[in-house]
Design an enzyme around this catalytic site. Structure first.
Site, short mmCIF file in Angstrom:
data_model
loop_
_atom_site.label_atom_id
_atom_site.label_comp_id
_atom_site.label_asym_id
_atom_site.label_seq_id
_atom_site.Cartn_x
_atom_site.Cartn_y
_atom_site.Cartn_z
N GLU A 318 0.82 -1.21 0.00
CA GLU A 318 0.00 0.00 0.00
C GLU A 318 0.86 1.26 0.00
O GLU A 318 0.60 2.21 0.74
CB GLU A 318 -0.95 0.00 1.21
CG GLU A 318 -1.91 -1.18 1.20
CD GLU A 318 -2.95 -1.14 2.31
OE1 GLU A 318 -2.61 -0.65 3.40
OE2 GLU A 318 -4.07 -1.59 2.07
N ASP A 392 -8.35 -9.03 3.69
CA ASP A 392 -8.11 -7.93 4.62
C ASP A 392 -9.16 -7.85 5.72
O ASP A 392 -10.05 -7.01 5.65
CB ASP A 392 -8.08 -6.61 3.83
CG ASP A 392 -7.35 -5.52 4.59
OD1 ASP A 392 -6.99 -5.76 5.74
OD2 ASP A 392 -7.14 -4.44 4.02
N GLU A 420 -12.74 -2.45 11.84
CA GLU A 420 -12.72 -1.65 10.62
C GLU A 420 -13.78 -2.09 9.62
O GLU A 420 -14.41 -1.28 8.96
CB GLU A 420 -11.32 -1.74 9.99
CG GLU A 420 -11.22 -1.07 8.64
CD GLU A 420 -9.84 -1.23 8.00
OE1 GLU A 420 -8.94 -1.81 8.64
OE2 GLU A 420 -9.68 -0.78 6.85
C1 BDP Z 1 -6.15 -2.18 5.88
C2 BDP Z 1 -6.45 -0.84 6.45
C3 BDP Z 1 -5.29 0.10 6.37
C4 BDP Z 1 -4.06 -0.56 6.95
C5 BDP Z 1 -3.83 -1.89 6.26
C6 BDP Z 1 -2.69 -2.68 6.87
O1 BDP Z 1 -7.55 -0.29 5.74
O2 BDP Z 1 -5.62 1.27 7.06
O3 BDP Z 1 -2.95 0.26 6.83
O4 BDP Z 1 -4.95 -2.70 6.39
O5 BDP Z 1 -2.96 -3.66 7.53
O6 BDP Z 1 -7.18 -3.04 6.25
O7 BDP Z 1 -1.53 -2.34 6.67
#
Ligand code: BDP
Length: 727
Positions: A318, A392, A420
Site C-alpha cells: 500500500e 483484509d 474496521e
Molecule cells: C487495511 C487498512 C489500512 C491498513 C492496512 C494494513 O484499511 O488502514 O494500513 O490494512 O494492515 O485493512 O496495513
C-alpha cells in the site's frame, strides 16, 4: 390519607436514597464508577453470601512486594480482594492460620521454596495455583519460576473469585502456548488512530516523557491480566520520527510504566528511515552504510529501552517503502533489521500483508506468491506476521493459505481487534467465534489436524519463535474501546493469544461475569447475544462468502457499487463480480486458481462447487443466481434471506438487552441499548442497499414475504461520509 402517606413515603425514600448516594460517592474509588473505564477489572463487591464463603479462604497473605513486579502483583491482589470481599487479607510472613494465600517464586518465598513444587515446564511466564496444606493450615499457593508468572497467576486467582469459582481444591497449571502476545497500535504521532473508533490515541506524545497518564498503568494492568506481553506503540504506516531521540525518550517512559507488568515495547519501523532521518541517499538493505545505520539505530534504541522488543515492519505494501524498491526481497529487508537487533535479543515482525503496486492478479494470491519462495531464508529472529485471511480483515475469510505453507519460517497470526470492516464501535460483534474459526481451521499440511492454531503455537513445524498480534481497538474514550462490548474483543484476543485452543463461548461468559454481573440469568443471555453477533454481521454485510463491499476508503456502510479509482482491487465490483449470470469471485481452477495455494485436500474442497462450505461459496466461486442452495432456495432468494436474517438477529439482540434493564447499571445499559438501535438501523441499511444493488443484476423478484428496500438504489449510492472516523 393514602396520598399523604404516599408522599411521605416518597420523601423518605428520596432521603434514604440521597444518604446512600452520598455514602456511595464518598466510598467510591472513582467518580465514573460504571462508565466502562474499569474494564473486566471492576472488582465490585460480591453478593454477601458469596463473599462470606471466600473471606475465610483468603484471610492471610504471604507475598513479597520487594521488586517492581512483585509490588504491582501484590497491590493488584489487595485491591481486587478489598473490592470483591470488602476487606483485604492480613499480611503475614508465615502461614499461621487457615486461609492463607502464598504467592511468589522459589527465590522470593522461602515457603514456596520449601514446597518443592513442580515448576519445570512452566517457563518464565507460567504458574500454578494449588490448594495445599502448610503446617496444618489450609492454604492456596500461586507459584511460578519468575515474578511475571506469579503476576499472571495472581490475575488468574482474582478471576476465579470474580467469576464465582470454588477455591477449595485447586490444581491449575498454566503456561502460554505462544511467546509474543502483542497489541499493534495503529496510532500516529498526532494521536489520530488509523481505523480507530475509540477517540484519540492513548499515547499523549506531547506530554510524554514527563507526564505519565495513570491510564498507562491501567492499560498495563488490563493487558497483564490477560497475558499480553508486548505492545507496538505506533502505526505500521510508520513515521520515521518515532525513531528519533525525542520520541525514543517518550517510548522509553512508556516502557518504564509497562515493565513491571511484563510488557515490552516494540516500534513500527519505516523502511526508508535511513533516508528520512539518517541523511542517507538510499535505504537499500544490502548497502553497508544502510546496514550500519540500522545497527547504530538499534544500539541507540537499546540505550533508551534495554528490553526493547524489536521492530514491526510493513514494507512494499500500500505504498510503503521497502526492499523491493531496490530490487531486494522481503527476506533481505527483514534480515538486515534482524541483524541490527540480534545482539540485543530483539526480533523483527515482518508483515506479509503485501500486494503489488502494479499487477492486480487476484489479490488473495499475492502474499503467498511473494513469501513462499522465501521460506527458510529469514534469520532466526524474524517472524512473519500474517493476517488471518488473504484479503483484509473481512467479517469472514477462509484462513490465509500461508499458514502451514512455510515450515521453515515462523509465522505469527495478525487479527484485527478494531472493527474496521465490522461496523466500527457501534455494532456489537464479538470476535471470539471469528478468531476461533480461523485458529481451528485445518490446513491439512501435515495430514488432518494440522490446524492454524498449531502453526501459530509452533507445534506443527517446530518453530522456535511464536506470536500473535491484535490490531488494538483502544483509544482515549472513557470505556477504552469505543463501546462496552468491544472490550470483550480485546479480552478474547489476549486469552486466545495465551492459548489458541480456547473456545470463544466460555471466554464470553467469563468476560460477561466480570464486566456486567455474576448472575447466570444475566450472563447467559449476554453470552448468547455475543456468540451470535459476528454471524449476524456476516449476514447483513457479506453473506455466503461475499467480501470487501464496504464504503470506499473509510469502510463505513455498504458500497457494493464502488468501482473505478486508482486500482481495481480497491473496488467492490472487483470482489463480488456480479453480472446477469451470477455473483462471486471464481478462485477455482477455472478462475484465478487461488485455491491451489491450499494443501491439496483443502484445495479440492474449496475448489469444488459441490463441496465448498456455503459460508465460503462466493469467495471461491462465481455462481448462477438460480443455483440451488442447501436450503432448497435459489441463490438469489438465499442471499436476500441471509441479509434479512442478519437484521432480525440484531433486532433480537436489542430485545434481549432490553430485558436486562435493571440488571445492569443504568449508564452502561443505556449506552449499549442505544448502540444496538444504531446497529439495527445500519443493518437494515446494509440489507436494503445491498439488495437494491444486486437486484439490478439478478433481475429477480424478492422472495415472498421479504420487504423491498426502503429507498431507491440511487438514494443509497448518493450517501456520502467524508468525515467517517478512523480514515
Ligand atoms: C487495511 C487498512 C489500512 C491498513 C492496512 C494494513 O484499511 O488502514 O494500513 O490494512 O494492515 O485493512 O496495513
Amino acid at each position: 390519607m393514602r396520598r399523604a402517606g404516599r408522599r411521605l413515603g416518597l420523601a423518605a425514600v428520596a432521603m434514604v436514597a440521597m444518604v446512600a448516594m452520598v455514602a456511595a460517592l464518598s466510598a467510591a474509588p472513582a467518580v465514573h464508577a460504571e462508565d466502562g473505564y474499569d474494564l473486566w477489572l471492576r472488582y465490585v463487591a460480591l453478593a454477601p453470601e458469596q463473599a462470606a464463603v471466600y473471606r475465610p479462604q483468603v484471610a492471610q497473605l504471604v507475598m513479597a512486594g520487594d521488586t517492581p513486579t512483585r509490588s504491582v502483583a501484590r497491590a493488584e491482589l489487595l485491591r481486587g480482594l478489598a473490592g470483591l470481599l470488602g476487606s483485604a487479607p492480613a499480611a503475614s510472613d508465615a502461614a499461621s492460620a487457615d486461609g492463607v494465600v502464598i504467592v511468589g517464586t522459589p527465590a522470593s518465598s522461602p515457603l514456596i521454596a520449601a514446597m518443592r513444587l513442580k515448576l519445570q515446564g512452566l517457563g518464565r511466564e507460567g504458574y500454578l495455583i494449588r490448594s495445599v496444606d502448610v503446617d496444618g493450615h489450609r492454604a492456596t499457593v500461586i507459584a511460578a519460576n519468575e515474578d511475571v508468572g506469579a503476576l499472571y497467576g495472581t490475575f488468574h486467582f482474582l478471576r476465579l473469585i470474580q467469576t464465582g469459582q470454588p477455591l477449595a481444591a485447586l490444581d491449575l497449571r498454566q503456561a502460554p502456548h505462544v511467546q509474543l502476545r502483542v497489541l499493534n497500535h495503529w496510532d500516529n504521532l498526532d494521536r489520530h488512530v488509523e481505523r480507530g473508533y475509540a477517540g484519540e490515541s492513548i499515547w499523549d506524545w506531547h506530554k510524554l516523557p514527563d507526564y505519565l497518564d495513570p491510564r498507562y498503568t491501567d492499560y498495563a494492568r488490563a493487558n497483564a491480566s490477560i497475558g499480553i506481553n508486548g505492545t507496538v506503540l505506533n502505526n505500521v504506516n510508520a513515521n520515521a520520527l518515532s525513531l528519533t531521540p525525542m520520541y525514543l525518550e517518550k517510548a522509553a517512559a512508556l516502557a518504564g510504566v509497562f515493565r513491571p507488568y511484563g510488557i515490552r515495547v516494540y516500534l513500527s519501523a519505516r523502511f526508508s528511515a535511513p533516508i528520512e532521518i539518517g541523511g542517507l541517499k538510499t535505504a537499500d538493505p544490502l548497502d553497508p552504510q544502510v546496514q550500519r545505520w540500522w545497527r547504530d539505530k538499534a544500539d541507540e534504541i537499546y540505550r533508551y529501552i534495554p528490553d526493547f522488543g524489536g521492530f514491526l515492519v510493513k514494507a512494499n505494501s500500500e505504498g510503503q517503502p521497502g526492499p523491493q524498491d531496490y530490487g531486494r526481497t522481503h527476506a533481505d529487508g527483514a534480515n538486515m533489521l534482524a541483524d541490527a537487533v540480534k545482539p540485543h535479543g530483539g526480533v523483527v515482525m515482518w508483515r506479509a500483508f503485501v500486494y503489488s503496486h502494479e499487477e492486480p492478479d487476484d489479490r488473495a494470491k499475492q502474499a503467498y506468491s511473494e513469501f513462499v519462495p522465501l521460506d527458510g531464508r529469514f534469520r532466526d529472529n524474524v517472524i512473519v506476521q500474517v493476517k488471518n485471511g488473504a484479503i483484509d480483515f473481512q467479517p469472514r475469510e477462509p484462513f490465509h493459505p500461508l499458514f502451514g505453507a512455510m515450515p521453515k519460517t515462523p509465522l505469527m497470526m495478525e487479527f484485527q481487534i478494531t472493527k474496521e470492516y465490522l461496523g466500527f464501535a457501534t455494532h456489537l460483534a464479538y470476535l471470539g467465534p471469528m478468531y476461533q474459526e480461523t485458529l481451528d481451521a485445518d490446513t491439512q499440511r501435515r495430514g488432518k489436524g494440522s490446524t492454524v492454531a498449531k502453526v501459530v503455537d509452533g507445534s506443527l513445524h517446530g518453530y522456535k519463535l511464536t506470536g500473535m498480534a491484535g490490531v488494538a481497538n483502544i483509544g482515549s474514550d472513557r470505556n477504552w474501546s469505543g463501546s462496552q462490548f468491544d472490550q470483550a474483543n480485546w479480552y478474547v484476543f489476549g486469552r486466545m493469544a495465551w492459548d489458541p485452543t480456547l473456545n470463544a463461548k466460555p471466554i464470553a461468559e467469563e468476560w460477561a461475569r466480570m464486566t456486567f454481573s455474576n448472575d447466570d440469568d444475566v450472563v447467559k443471555p449476554i453470552a448468547e447475544m455475543m456468540m451470535g453477533s459476528r454471524e449476524a454481521v456476516v449476514d447483513y454485510m457479506t453473506p455466503l462468502g461475499l467480501h470487501h463491499l464496504m464504503g470506499n476508503g473509510h469502510h463505513y456502510g455498504p458500497g457494493p457499487w464502488v468501482s473505478g479509482g486508482p486500482r481495481a482491487d480497491w473496488t467492490s465490483v472487483y470482489y463480488h463480480r456480479a453480472n446477469q449470470d451470477g455473483i462471486g469471485f471464481d478462485r477455482s481452477a477455472s478462475g484465478s486458481n487461488a485455491v491451489a495455494q491450499y494443501a491439496p485436500p483443502v484445495a479440492r474442497e474449496f475448489g469444488d462447487l459441490k463441496r465448498v462450505p456455503e459460508k465460503y461459496l462466493l469467495w471461491f466461486h462465481h455462481v448462477p443466481w438460480d443455483y440451488r442452495m442447501q436450503s432448497g432456495r435459489p441463490l438469489w432468494d438465499e442471499l436476500v434471506y441471509r441479509y434479512s436474517h442478519g437484521v432480525d438477529t440484531v433486532r433480537q439482540m436489542g430485545q434481549t438487552w432490553q430485558r436486562l434493564d435493571g440488571r445492569i447499571d443504568p449508564e452502561r445499559h443505556a449506552q449499549v441499548a442505544t448502540f444496538l438501535s444504531i446497529q439495527e438501523k445500519e443493518a437494515q441499511w446494509w440489507r436494503d442497499a445491498s439488495i437494491a444493488y444486486f437486484q439490478t443484476f439478478s433481475q429477480r423478484p424478492l422472495p415472498q414475504g421479504q420487504a423491498p428496500p426502503a429507498h431507491s438504489l440511487e438514494y443509497y449510492e448518493a450517501l456520502s461520509f467524508p468525515f467517517a472516523p478512523g480514515h
